[in-house]
Design a protein around this motif. Structure first.
Motif, short mmCIF file in Angstrom:
data_model
loop_
_atom_site.label_atom_id
_atom_site.label_comp_id
_atom_site.label_asym_id
_atom_site.label_seq_id
_atom_site.Cartn_x
_atom_site.Cartn_y
_atom_site.Cartn_z
N ASP A 191 36.52 -49.81 -4.95
CA ASP A 191 37.21 -51.02 -4.53
C ASP A 191 38.44 -51.32 -5.39
OD1 ASP A 191 36.07 -51.81 -6.89
OD2 ASP A 191 34.82 -53.40 -6.02
N ARG A 192 38.83 -50.34 -6.23
CA ARG A 192 40.03 -50.49 -7.06
C ARG A 192 40.59 -49.10 -7.33
NH1 ARG A 192 39.23 -48.84 -12.07
NH2 ARG A 192 37.14 -48.53 -12.86
N SER A 193 41.80 -49.08 -7.86
CA SER A 193 42.43 -47.80 -8.19
C SER A 193 41.62 -47.08 -9.26
CB SER A 193 43.86 -48.05 -8.69
OG SER A 193 44.45 -46.85 -9.10
N TYR A 194 41.40 -45.78 -9.06
CA TYR A 194 40.59 -45.01 -9.99
C TYR A 194 41.26 -43.67 -10.29
CZ TYR A 194 36.01 -45.69 -12.15
OH TYR A 194 34.99 -45.97 -13.02
N GLY A 195 42.58 -43.71 -10.48
CA GLY A 195 43.32 -42.48 -10.73
C GLY A 195 43.78 -42.39 -12.17
N MET A 196 43.76 -41.17 -12.72
CA MET A 196 44.22 -40.94 -14.08
C MET A 196 45.54 -40.17 -14.08
SD MET A 196 41.00 -40.13 -16.59
CE MET A 196 40.59 -38.54 -15.89
N ASP A 197 46.41 -40.54 -14.98
CA ASP A 197 47.67 -39.85 -15.22
C ASP A 197 47.40 -38.66 -16.15
OD1 ASP A 197 50.16 -39.01 -16.14
OD2 ASP A 197 50.94 -41.02 -16.44
N ASN A 198 47.67 -37.44 -15.68
CA ASN A 198 47.38 -36.25 -16.48
C ASN A 198 48.60 -35.70 -17.21
OD1 ASN A 198 48.90 -34.98 -14.54
ND2 ASN A 198 47.19 -33.87 -13.60
N SER A 199 49.67 -36.50 -17.29
CA SER A 199 50.94 -35.96 -17.81
C SER A 199 50.87 -35.59 -19.29
CB SER A 199 52.09 -36.94 -17.55
OG SER A 199 51.86 -38.19 -18.18
N ARG A 200 50.02 -36.25 -20.08
CA ARG A 200 49.95 -35.85 -21.50
C ARG A 200 49.45 -34.41 -21.61
NH1 ARG A 200 46.19 -36.77 -26.73
NH2 ARG A 200 47.80 -36.11 -28.20
N ALA A 201 48.38 -34.10 -20.90
CA ALA A 201 47.84 -32.74 -20.95
C ALA A 201 48.84 -31.72 -20.41
CB ALA A 201 46.54 -32.66 -20.15
N VAL A 202 49.56 -32.10 -19.37
CA VAL A 202 50.58 -31.20 -18.82
C VAL A 202 51.67 -30.93 -19.85
CG1 VAL A 202 52.38 -30.97 -17.07
CG2 VAL A 202 50.12 -31.83 -16.42
N ARG A 203 52.13 -31.99 -20.54
CA ARG A 203 53.15 -31.81 -21.57
C ARG A 203 52.64 -30.92 -22.70
NH1 ARG A 203 53.78 -37.39 -20.88
NH2 ARG A 203 52.69 -37.77 -22.86
N LEU A 204 51.35 -31.01 -23.00
CA LEU A 204 50.76 -30.19 -24.05
C LEU A 204 50.60 -28.74 -23.63
CD1 LEU A 204 48.12 -32.74 -25.35
CD2 LEU A 204 50.03 -31.81 -26.69
N GLY A 205 50.67 -28.50 -22.31
CA GLY A 205 50.67 -27.11 -21.86
C GLY A 205 49.57 -26.69 -20.92
N PHE A 206 48.75 -27.62 -20.41
CA PHE A 206 47.69 -27.19 -19.51
C PHE A 206 48.15 -27.26 -18.05
CE2 PHE A 206 43.93 -27.38 -16.89
CZ PHE A 206 43.17 -26.35 -17.43
N PRO A 207 47.99 -26.17 -17.29
CA PRO A 207 48.46 -26.13 -15.89
C PRO A 207 47.36 -26.52 -14.90
CG PRO A 207 47.87 -23.92 -16.59
CD PRO A 207 47.57 -24.83 -17.77
N PHE A 208 47.24 -27.80 -14.61
CA PHE A 208 46.23 -28.24 -13.64
C PHE A 208 46.54 -27.70 -12.25
CE2 PHE A 208 45.89 -31.73 -16.79
CZ PHE A 208 44.53 -31.67 -17.03
N GLY A 209 45.48 -27.51 -11.47
CA GLY A 209 45.63 -27.16 -10.07
C GLY A 209 45.72 -28.41 -9.21
N GLU A 210 45.87 -28.19 -7.90
CA GLU A 210 45.95 -29.27 -6.93
C GLU A 210 44.55 -29.52 -6.36
OE1 GLU A 210 48.49 -31.14 -6.01
OE2 GLU A 210 50.10 -30.12 -7.13
N ALA A 211 44.12 -30.76 -6.39
CA ALA A 211 42.77 -31.09 -5.91
C ALA A 211 42.58 -30.70 -4.45
CB ALA A 211 42.49 -32.57 -6.11
N ARG A 212 43.61 -30.93 -3.62
CA ARG A 212 43.47 -30.59 -2.21
C ARG A 212 43.34 -29.09 -1.98
NH1 ARG A 212 46.79 -34.93 -2.51
NH2 ARG A 212 46.15 -36.79 -1.33
#
Length: 301
Positions: A265-286
């Motif tokens: 019933d509320r926004s439940y999203g996290m910003d992953n930009s710190r990890a990306v800046r540190l060098g981790f290449p996340f995939g796309e959830a979809r």
């Protein structure tokens, strides 16, 4: 060869992390209560992490390059761990959770600074040993545990705030299976009247992330989430793609009523930009969602 200690880690993404560490040539020591054997190729120490003397005796004079704590849920556990491992490790990685943001409600994905563990009050006197209390205060327990590790100086720590995890044929949470059962039967899926998306991560990706974290030197909180939020409707669509005879019936409920596990019933999203800046290449959830669904359905038949 790195000396790595993993507290817990016998199931789900913990066992996948250990497999990655051992494959990389690390010497891995697993600490648990002995109720189940650790993954092959590891050193096994039996101890009750809630008992400081038990933990001290089991560890003896051992020291580690990194400790990965998979099962720290309360400030009491964190206080014991900090005392025991101070001087034994150069870095402590605690597996935390998106639930630390349970009081944050923003229109944009939330960044780590929204919950600064150095500003969180710690109360070890609360009934943390009561299972019902702990279950109802899961996010608060993790917040206060982070605060213990963040207090003062001289204890380099990382708090990996893990998004909702999907995938694998060994998902013990049953949350995605909850939706699969209802799609199969056409039973209504309870959702809030205004249902918000959330961020997720695949079980293999979070194991990759923790393995990567072990080899880095950053400290403090870090969000671990794949790119792109998912909605309840997207989860259901991925299920019906594998269950063409299934039916999706979403039933909005009143505020305060129980809803399905991945409905918010509320926004439940996290910003992953710190990890990306540190060098981790996340995939796309979809991109990985169909795989996660196939793995879940493969388990359930």
């Amino acid at each position: 060869m790195r000396e790595i200690c993993v507290i817990g880690g016998n199931r789900y993404f913990g066992k996948r992390l250990i497999a990655r560490l051992t494959a990389a040539g690390d010497r891995v020591t697993v600490v648990n209560r002995g109720s189940s054997p650790p993954p092959a190729g590891t050193i096994h120490l039996i101890a009750d992490r809630d008992d400081e003397n038990s933990l001290e005796r089991a560890l003896g004079s051992r020291t580690f390059d990194v400790v990965v704590d998979q099962v720290c849920y309360t400030p009491r556990q964190a206080l014991i761990a900090r005392r025991v491992f101070a001087g034994r490790t150069r870095r402590y990685v605690m597996t935390s959770t998106v639930e630390v943001y349970e009081y944050e409600d923003t229109a944009v994905p939330v960044a780590e600074g929204a919950v600064d563990p150095r500003a969180v009050a710690v109360d070890p006197s609360l009934p943390w040993d009561d299972a019902e209390f702990l279950d109802a205060h899961y996010g608060e327990g993790k917040r206060q545990a982070e605060a213990v590790f963040a207090a003062g100086s001289g204890f380099p720590y990382v708090a990996v705030r893990v998004a909702h995890v999907l995938g694998g044929d060994d998902d013990f949470t049953g949350r995605l299976e909850h939706y699969a059962d209802r799609v199969r039967t056409g039973e209504a899926i309870a959702v809030p009247a205004v249902n918000h998306p959330a961020t997720y991560i695949h079980v293999e990706e979070i194991a990759d992330f923790l393995f990567w974290t072990v080899g880095e030197d950053f400290t403090g909180p870090v969000n671990a989430a794949s790119h792109g939020p998912l909605t309840t409707e997207e989860l259901c669509a991925a299920l019906t793609a594998r269950l063409p005879d299934g039916k999706v019936l979403l039933r909005p409920v009143e505020p305060g009523d129980e809803v399905s596990p991945f409905s918010f019933d509320r926004s439940y999203g996290m910003d992953n930009s710190r990890a990306v800046r540190l060098g981790f290449p996340f995939g796309e959830a979809r991109a990985w969602l169909p795989r996660a669904v196939a793995e879940t359905l493969g388990k359930g038949g």
